[in-house]
Design a protein around this motif. Structure first.
Motif, PDB file in Angstrom:
ATOM      1  N   PHE A  25       0.993  -1.027  -0.268  1.00 45.67           N
ATOM      2  CA  PHE A  25      -0.088  -0.172   0.062  1.00 45.67           C
ATOM      3  C   PHE A  25       1.234   1.049   0.029  1.00 45.67           C
ATOM      4  CE2 PHE A  25      -3.004   3.009   1.688  1.00 45.67           C
ATOM      5  CZ  PHE A  25      -4.154   2.719   1.311  1.00 45.67           C
ATOM      6  N   PRO A  26       0.597   2.318  -0.790  1.00 37.77           N
ATOM      7  CA  PRO A  26       1.309   3.069  -0.540  1.00 37.77           C
ATOM      8  C   PRO A  26       1.187   4.190   0.272  1.00 37.77           C
ATOM      9  CG  PRO A  26      -0.747   3.417  -2.274  1.00 37.77           C
ATOM     10  CD  PRO A  26      -0.806   2.370  -1.749  1.00 37.77           C
ATOM     11  N   ASP A  27       1.963   4.573   0.525  1.00 35.04           N
ATOM     12  CA  ASP A  27       2.384   5.476   1.372  1.00 35.04           C
ATOM     13  C   ASP A  27       2.254   7.283   1.097  1.00 35.04           C
ATOM     14  OD1 ASP A  27       4.310   4.241   3.689  1.00 35.04           O
ATOM     15  OD2 ASP A  27       6.480   4.339   2.122  1.00 35.04           O
ATOM     16  N   ALA A  28       1.870   8.020   2.507  1.00 36.00           N
ATOM     17  CA  ALA A  28       1.332   9.413   2.023  1.00 36.00           C
ATOM     18  C   ALA A  28       2.401   9.856   1.110  1.00 36.00           C
ATOM     19  CB  ALA A  28       0.563  10.139   3.243  1.00 36.00           C
ATOM     20  N   GLN A  34       3.006  17.310   6.448  1.00 39.05           N
ATOM     21  CA  GLN A  34       3.879  18.929   6.793  1.00 39.05           C
ATOM     22  C   GLN A  34       3.035  18.810   7.997  1.00 39.05           C
ATOM     23  OE1 GLN A  34       2.815  21.708   3.613  1.00 39.05           O
ATOM     24  NE2 GLN A  34       4.647  21.112   2.389  1.00 39.05           N
ATOM     25  N   PRO A  35       3.716  19.619   8.934  1.00 47.63           N
ATOM     26  CA  PRO A  35       2.958  19.617  10.012  1.00 47.63           C
ATOM     27  C   PRO A  35       2.008  20.935  10.555  1.00 47.63           C
ATOM     28  CG  PRO A  35       5.986  20.601  10.634  1.00 47.63           C
ATOM     29  CD  PRO A  35       5.736  19.647   9.297  1.00 47.63           C
ATOM     30  N   ASN A  59      -5.676  31.362  16.690  1.00 47.84           N
ATOM     31  CA  ASN A  59      -4.613  29.824  16.635  1.00 47.84           C
ATOM     32  C   ASN A  59      -6.217  28.872  17.078  1.00 47.84           C
ATOM     33  OD1 ASN A  59      -2.479  30.638  17.359  1.00 47.84           O
ATOM     34  ND2 ASN A  59      -3.081  31.146  19.397  1.00 47.84           N
ATOM     35  N   TYR A  60      -7.611  29.507  16.823  1.00 53.32           N
ATOM     36  CA  TYR A  60      -8.233  28.127  17.454  1.00 53.32           C
ATOM     37  C   TYR A  60      -8.813  28.130  15.931  1.00 53.32           C
ATOM     38  CZ  TYR A  60     -10.736  26.660  21.732  1.00 53.32           C
ATOM     39  OH  TYR A  60     -10.306  27.675  23.077  1.00 53.32           O
ATOM     40  N   THR A  61      -8.700  29.073  14.791  1.00 52.31           N
ATOM     41  CA  THR A  61      -8.482  28.763  14.023  1.00 52.31           C
ATOM     42  C   THR A  61      -8.121  27.580  13.094  1.00 52.31           C
ATOM     43  OG1 THR A  61      -9.610  31.126  13.261  1.00 52.31           O
ATOM     44  CG2 THR A  61      -8.858  30.084  11.418  1.00 52.31           C
ATOM     45  N   ASN A  62      -6.745  28.381  12.989  1.00 54.55           N
ATOM     46  CA  ASN A  62      -5.068  27.495  12.910  1.00 54.55           C
ATOM     47  C   ASN A  62      -5.284  26.061  12.961  1.00 54.55           C
ATOM     48  OD1 ASN A  62      -4.343  29.197  11.167  1.00 54.55           O
ATOM     49  ND2 ASN A  62      -2.681  29.564  12.737  1.00 54.55           N
ATOM     50  N   TYR A  63      -5.828  26.114  14.876  1.00 54.18           N
ATOM     51  CA  TYR A  63      -6.102  24.732  14.837  1.00 54.18           C
ATOM     52  C   TYR A  63      -7.208  23.842  14.161  1.00 54.18           C
ATOM     53  CZ  TYR A  63      -6.768  20.695  18.462  1.00 54.18           C
ATOM     54  OH  TYR A  63      -7.473  19.656  18.669  1.00 54.18           O
ATOM     55  N   TYR A  64      -7.909  24.210  14.317  1.00 50.72           N
ATOM     56  CA  TYR A  64      -9.209  23.381  13.975  1.00 50.72           C
ATOM     57  C   TYR A  64      -9.067  23.335  12.017  1.00 50.72           C
ATOM     58  CZ  TYR A  64     -11.533  23.230  17.827  1.00 50.72           C
ATOM     59  OH  TYR A  64     -11.568  23.472  19.365  1.00 50.72           O
ATOM     60  N   GLU A  65      -8.306  24.270  11.505  1.00 46.05           N
ATOM     61  CA  GLU A  65      -8.100  24.317  10.083  1.00 46.05           C
ATOM     62  C   GLU A  65      -6.641  22.695  10.049  1.00 46.05           C
ATOM     63  OE1 GLU A  65      -6.896  27.684   8.259  1.00 46.05           O
ATOM     64  OE2 GLU A  65      -9.045  27.999   8.437  1.00 46.05           O
ATOM     65  N   CYS A  66      -5.982  22.854  10.667  1.00 44.77           N
ATOM     66  CA  CYS A  66      -4.540  21.800  10.722  1.00 44.77           C
ATOM     67  C   CYS A  66      -5.977  20.366  10.927  1.00 44.77           C
ATOM     68  CB  CYS A  66      -4.125  22.417  11.241  1.00 44.77           C
ATOM     69  SG  CYS A  66      -2.587  20.517  11.109  1.00 44.77           S
ATOM     70  N   SER A  67      -6.972  20.544  12.183  1.00 44.78           N
ATOM     71  CA  SER A  67      -6.855  19.179  12.670  1.00 44.78           C
ATOM     72  C   SER A  67      -7.782  17.994  11.719  1.00 44.78           C
ATOM     73  CB  SER A  67      -7.596  19.887  13.800  1.00 44.78           C
ATOM     74  OG  SER A  67      -8.157  18.438  15.194  1.00 44.78           O
TER      75      SER A  67
END
Length: 88
Positions: A25-28, A34-35, A59-67
């Protein structure tokens, strides 16, 4: 004629493989590994409530978008891997 039939049998036997082909199975891709963007910190002793509120919202926006991005990717990858392994 016997020579041709013997040659044909030798070629057919030589073309068969006894080694199983195993697919992996291929890797991501690296772009999905990216972090997340680091959260902003409030610096200084006296900070206005407006600046504090703006930083918290960012911070909340960045966190939830990344999450969402990471959670959705992991869920998709897990489902696809399960389907891939079931097909084997």
């Amino acid at each position: 004629m016997k020579l041709y039939s013997l040659l044909l049998v030798a070629l057919l036997v030589g073309c068969s493989t006894t080694v199983p082909v195993v697919m992996k199975f291929p890797d991501a891709p690296p772009s999905l590994k990216q972090p997340c963007v680091p959260l902003k910190k409030i610096e200084g002793e006296s900070v206005s409530i407006v600046e504090l509120h703006k930083t918290v919202v960012e911070n909340y926006t960045n966190y939830y978008e990344c999450s969402i991005k990471v959670d959705e990717w992991n869920e998709w990858h897990t489902k696809q891997k399960k389907i891939f392994e079931e097909v084997k």
